[in-house]
Design a protein around this motif. Sequence first.
Motif, PDB file in Angstrom:
ATOM      1  N   THR A 362       0.864  -1.184   0.000  1.00 32.59           N
ATOM      2  CA  THR A 362       0.000   0.000   0.000  1.00 32.59           C
ATOM      3  C   THR A 362       0.895   1.227   0.000  1.00 32.59           C
ATOM      4  OG1 THR A 362      -1.734  -1.178   1.225  1.00 32.59           O
ATOM      5  CG2 THR A 362      -1.829   1.243   1.202  1.00 32.59           C
ATOM      6  N   VAL A 363       0.752   2.069  -1.031  1.00 34.76           N
ATOM      7  CA  VAL A 363       1.638   3.228  -1.188  1.00 34.76           C
ATOM      8  C   VAL A 363       0.822   4.438  -1.626  1.00 34.76           C
ATOM      9  CG1 VAL A 363       3.588   1.752  -1.820  1.00 34.76           C
ATOM     10  CG2 VAL A 363       2.170   2.745  -3.626  1.00 34.76           C
ATOM     11  N   ALA A 364       1.462   5.611  -1.575  1.00 36.73           N
ATOM     12  CA  ALA A 364       0.833   6.833  -2.064  1.00 36.73           C
ATOM     13  C   ALA A 364       0.754   6.813  -3.586  1.00 36.73           C
ATOM     14  CB  ALA A 364       1.632   8.049  -1.599  1.00 36.73           C
ATOM     15  N   LEU A 365      -0.177   7.593  -4.125  1.00 32.87           N
ATOM     16  CA  LEU A 365      -0.345   7.668  -5.576  1.00 32.87           C
ATOM     17  C   LEU A 365       0.968   8.051  -6.252  1.00 32.87           C
ATOM     18  CD1 LEU A 365      -2.501   7.573  -7.918  1.00 32.87           C
ATOM     19  CD2 LEU A 365      -2.674  10.063  -7.636  1.00 32.87           C
ATOM     20  N   GLU A 366       1.709   8.970  -5.649  1.00 32.53           N
ATOM     21  CA  GLU A 366       2.965   9.444  -6.239  1.00 32.53           C
ATOM     22  C   GLU A 366       3.998   8.323  -6.395  1.00 32.53           C
ATOM     23  OE1 GLU A 366       0.655  12.804  -4.911  1.00 32.53           O
ATOM     24  OE2 GLU A 366       1.252  10.962  -3.884  1.00 32.53           O
ATOM     25  N   ASP A 367       3.857   7.274  -5.594  1.00 27.87           N
ATOM     26  CA  ASP A 367       4.783   6.149  -5.685  1.00 27.87           C
ATOM     27  C   ASP A 367       4.347   5.115  -6.719  1.00 27.87           C
ATOM     28  OD1 ASP A 367       6.436   7.156  -3.627  1.00 27.87           O
ATOM     29  OD2 ASP A 367       5.082   6.356  -2.103  1.00 27.87           O
ATOM     30  N   GLY A 368       3.222   5.375  -7.360  1.00 32.29           N
ATOM     31  CA  GLY A 368       2.670   4.427  -8.312  1.00 32.29           C
ATOM     32  C   GLY A 368       3.576   4.066  -9.476  1.00 32.29           C
ATOM     33  N   PRO A 369       4.232   5.044 -10.139  1.00 28.41           N
ATOM     34  CA  PRO A 369       5.079   4.677 -11.279  1.00 28.41           C
ATOM     35  C   PRO A 369       6.133   3.631 -10.938  1.00 28.41           C
ATOM     36  CG  PRO A 369       4.679   7.032 -11.288  1.00 28.41           C
ATOM     37  CD  PRO A 369       4.102   6.510  -9.997  1.00 28.41           C
ATOM     38  N   GLY A 370       6.782   3.772  -9.796  1.00 26.20           N
ATOM     39  CA  GLY A 370       7.779   2.795  -9.409  1.00 26.20           C
ATOM     40  C   GLY A 370       7.182   1.435  -9.092  1.00 26.20           C
ATOM     41  N   MET A 371       5.951   1.441  -8.552  1.00 19.99           N
ATOM     42  CA  MET A 371       5.308   0.183  -8.199  1.00 19.99           C
ATOM     43  C   MET A 371       4.886  -0.611  -9.428  1.00 19.99           C
ATOM     44  SD  MET A 371       5.684  -0.136  -5.032  1.00 19.99           S
ATOM     45  CE  MET A 371       4.854  -1.720  -4.999  1.00 19.99           C
ATOM     46  N   TYR A 372       4.691   0.063 -10.570  1.00 20.54           N
ATOM     47  CA  TYR A 372       4.402  -0.686 -11.801  1.00 20.54           C
ATOM     48  C   TYR A 372       5.533  -1.667 -12.092  1.00 20.54           C
ATOM     49  CZ  TYR A 372       0.125   1.270 -13.825  1.00 20.54           C
ATOM     50  OH  TYR A 372      -1.193   1.581 -14.094  1.00 20.54           O
ATOM     51  N   LYS A 373       6.758  -1.192 -11.988  1.00 18.29           N
ATOM     52  CA  LYS A 373       7.908  -2.063 -12.261  1.00 18.29           C
ATOM     53  C   LYS A 373       8.044  -3.144 -11.188  1.00 18.29           C
ATOM     54  CE  LYS A 373      12.805  -1.978 -13.560  1.00 18.29           C
ATOM     55  NZ  LYS A 373      13.139  -3.217 -12.844  1.00 18.29           N
ATOM     56  N   THR A 374       7.849  -2.774  -9.925  1.00 15.49           N
ATOM     57  CA  THR A 374       7.934  -3.741  -8.838  1.00 15.49           C
ATOM     58  C   THR A 374       6.921  -4.862  -9.037  1.00 15.49           C
ATOM     59  OG1 THR A 374       8.718  -2.059  -7.287  1.00 15.49           O
ATOM     60  CG2 THR A 374       7.737  -4.040  -6.334  1.00 15.49           C
ATOM     61  N   PHE A 375       5.701  -4.487  -9.396  1.00 17.69           N
ATOM     62  CA  PHE A 375       4.633  -5.451  -9.618  1.00 17.69           C
ATOM     63  C   PHE A 375       4.929  -6.322 -10.840  1.00 17.69           C
ATOM     64  CE2 PHE A 375      -0.110  -5.867 -10.912  1.00 17.69           C
ATOM     65  CZ  PHE A 375      -0.203  -7.108 -10.332  1.00 17.69           C
ATOM     66  N   ARG A 376       5.341  -5.681 -11.922  1.00 16.31           N
ATOM     67  CA  ARG A 376       5.613  -6.420 -13.155  1.00 16.31           C
ATOM     68  C   ARG A 376       6.727  -7.444 -12.953  1.00 16.31           C
ATOM     69  NH1 ARG A 376       8.352  -5.120 -18.057  1.00 16.31           N
ATOM     70  NH2 ARG A 376      10.068  -4.586 -16.651  1.00 16.31           N
ATOM     71  N   ASP A 377       7.780  -7.039 -12.247  1.00 20.61           N
ATOM     72  CA  ASP A 377       8.941  -7.911 -12.046  1.00 20.61           C
ATOM     73  C   ASP A 377       8.819  -8.813 -10.824  1.00 20.61           C
ATOM     74  OD1 ASP A 377       9.981  -6.753 -14.294  1.00 20.61           O
ATOM     75  OD2 ASP A 377      11.296  -5.366 -13.207  1.00 20.61           O
ATOM     76  N   LYS A 378       7.676  -8.726 -10.131  1.00 21.03           N
ATOM     77  CA  LYS A 378       7.404  -9.572  -8.959  1.00 21.03           C
ATOM     78  C   LYS A 378       8.502  -9.423  -7.909  1.00 21.03           C
ATOM     79  CE  LYS A 378       5.080 -12.771 -12.099  1.00 21.03           C
ATOM     80  NZ  LYS A 378       5.404 -11.973 -13.299  1.00 21.03           N
ATOM     81  N   GLN A 379       8.936  -8.193  -7.707  1.00 25.37           N
ATOM     82  CA  GLN A 379       9.966  -7.897  -6.728  1.00 25.37           C
ATOM     83  C   GLN A 379       9.340  -7.688  -5.349  1.00 25.37           C
ATOM     84  OE1 GLN A 379      11.561  -4.356  -8.519  1.00 25.37           O
ATOM     85  NE2 GLN A 379      12.932  -5.460  -9.899  1.00 25.37           N
ATOM     86  N   ASP A 380      10.138  -7.854  -4.318  1.00 27.28           N
ATOM     87  CA  ASP A 380       9.722  -7.536  -2.952  1.00 27.28           C
ATOM     88  C   ASP A 380       8.441  -8.275  -2.543  1.00 27.28           C
ATOM     89  OD1 ASP A 380      10.005  -6.181  -0.484  1.00 27.28           O
ATOM     90  OD2 ASP A 380       8.665  -4.566  -1.122  1.00 27.28           O
ATOM     91  N   GLY A 381       8.248  -9.474  -3.094  1.00 29.29           N
ATOM     92  CA  GLY A 381       7.054 -10.248  -2.752  1.00 29.29           C
ATOM     93  C   GLY A 381       5.758  -9.613  -3.203  1.00 29.29           C
ATOM     94  N   CYS A 382       5.804  -8.788  -4.227  1.00 30.88           N
ATOM     95  CA  CYS A 382       4.634  -8.003  -4.628  1.00 30.88           C
ATOM     96  C   CYS A 382       3.604  -8.875  -5.368  1.00 30.88           C
ATOM     97  CB  CYS A 382       5.068  -6.845  -5.516  1.00 30.88           C
ATOM     98  SG  CYS A 382       3.718  -5.730  -5.941  1.00 30.88           S
ATOM     99  N   ILE A 383       2.388  -8.912  -4.828  1.00 29.64           N
ATOM    100  CA  ILE A 383       1.286  -9.616  -5.475  1.00 29.64           C
ATOM    101  C   ILE A 383       0.160  -8.643  -5.849  1.00 29.64           C
ATOM    102  CG2 ILE A 383      -0.509 -11.383  -5.171  1.00 29.64           C
ATOM    103  CD1 ILE A 383       1.454 -12.882  -3.366  1.00 29.64           C
ATOM    104  N   LYS A 384      -0.159  -7.683  -4.967  1.00 33.46           N
ATOM    105  CA  LYS A 384      -1.206  -6.707  -5.279  1.00 33.46           C
ATOM    106  C   LYS A 384      -0.872  -5.375  -4.638  1.00 33.46           C
ATOM    107  CE  LYS A 384      -5.199  -5.542  -7.112  1.00 33.46           C
ATOM    108  NZ  LYS A 384      -5.389  -5.522  -8.590  1.00 33.46           N
TER     109      LYS A 384
END
Length: 389
Positions: A362-384
């Motif tokens: 769960t992050v702020a909207l401003e952190d969204g661009p970076g989370m696209y890559k984290t989510f796509r690359d399945k980094q940091d245990g990212c599922i949703k």
Amino acid sequence: MRALRWHGKHDIRCDTVPDPAIEHGRDAIVKVTSCAICGSDLHLYDGLMPTMERGDILGHEFMGEVVEVGGENRALKVGDRVVVPFTIICGECDQCRRGNFSVCERTNRNKDKADKVFGHATAGLFGYSHLTGGYAGGQAEYVRVPFADATHVRIPDGLTDEQVLFLGDIFPTGWQAAAQCEIEPTDTVAIWGAGPVGQMSARSAMLLGAKQVIVIDHVPERLAMARESGAITIDFDNESVLDRLKELTGGKGPEKCIDAVGMEAHVTRSFDSVYDRVKQAVMLETDRPHVLREMIYVCRPAGTLSIPGVYGGLLDKIPFGAAMNKGLTFRMGQTHVNRWTDDLLRRIQEGQIDPSFVITHTVALEDGPGMYKTFRDKQDGCIKVVLKP
């Protein structure tokens, strides 16, 4: 206001843009309290969906508070708390009356363009290319919701955003995937993909009474989450999917198969996946249908293939002869969200399921661009990922 905008492949930015305004009497303006990055948003991030334009506002999984309504909107009032389905519906056309909301005949304002590509236009969708209407999405502080008197799910008091946010997409998508299987108590349901939709499909199949649910993936965190629900898991990096499915079904194969992966199957060890990547690289194929081929091969004769995973264009080397001769049934499509939401909201209220289990970030909207890559690359245990404007 601030919003996440598409500027090209792998280029998502949090920009300042004009606030939306009422354009039609059935509209509403919603102040977004929570939104999410969906797996199908990654198709946009990776530049795989046509007709995106620079500056398009992304996002189709969001909820919030109504702050303004159009003069013809009698269903909503200022202060209402709503989840907004990703499918925009009129509620009045022939398809909407039949409950086929994802193919609403009136809400795609680029109908002529979509007719040429698909034969017939589908419904308008939020934040998902100009083939689906070019509507601004919900990864923003405010959203104009067209046809808002029909396109909403009103949320009662006592439920958190996290419990109900996914009523707008992944929960009804997983539920529809399982419901399309018409699950019997003796059925084995095999699900390819343990991302958010796969997780919701697994829990939905269990709620609908499947004998056993098998989830296929290779990401440890995803497989662990699936096992927590009671599913059997197969790690395709370390096990043969075909051999394990035969073992688990007495050699007969699963009766019901769900493709929760879609156009971007990430398998590296099979000849057909290498073939797909080569053809995609030289633009002779748009999608990578390894999962679809595998499901056709392993599904028990007279079984059902349910396909919630998004496909965008042209597929190659599909063993359709096997599908025909085995008598397989294919059921697929974008989700008819409003067909399912009353029942699913009730199940949340009764404690049968809490969809927030899938949230890992769960992050702020401003952190969204970076989370696209984290989510796509399945980094940091990212599922949703949930974003908070």
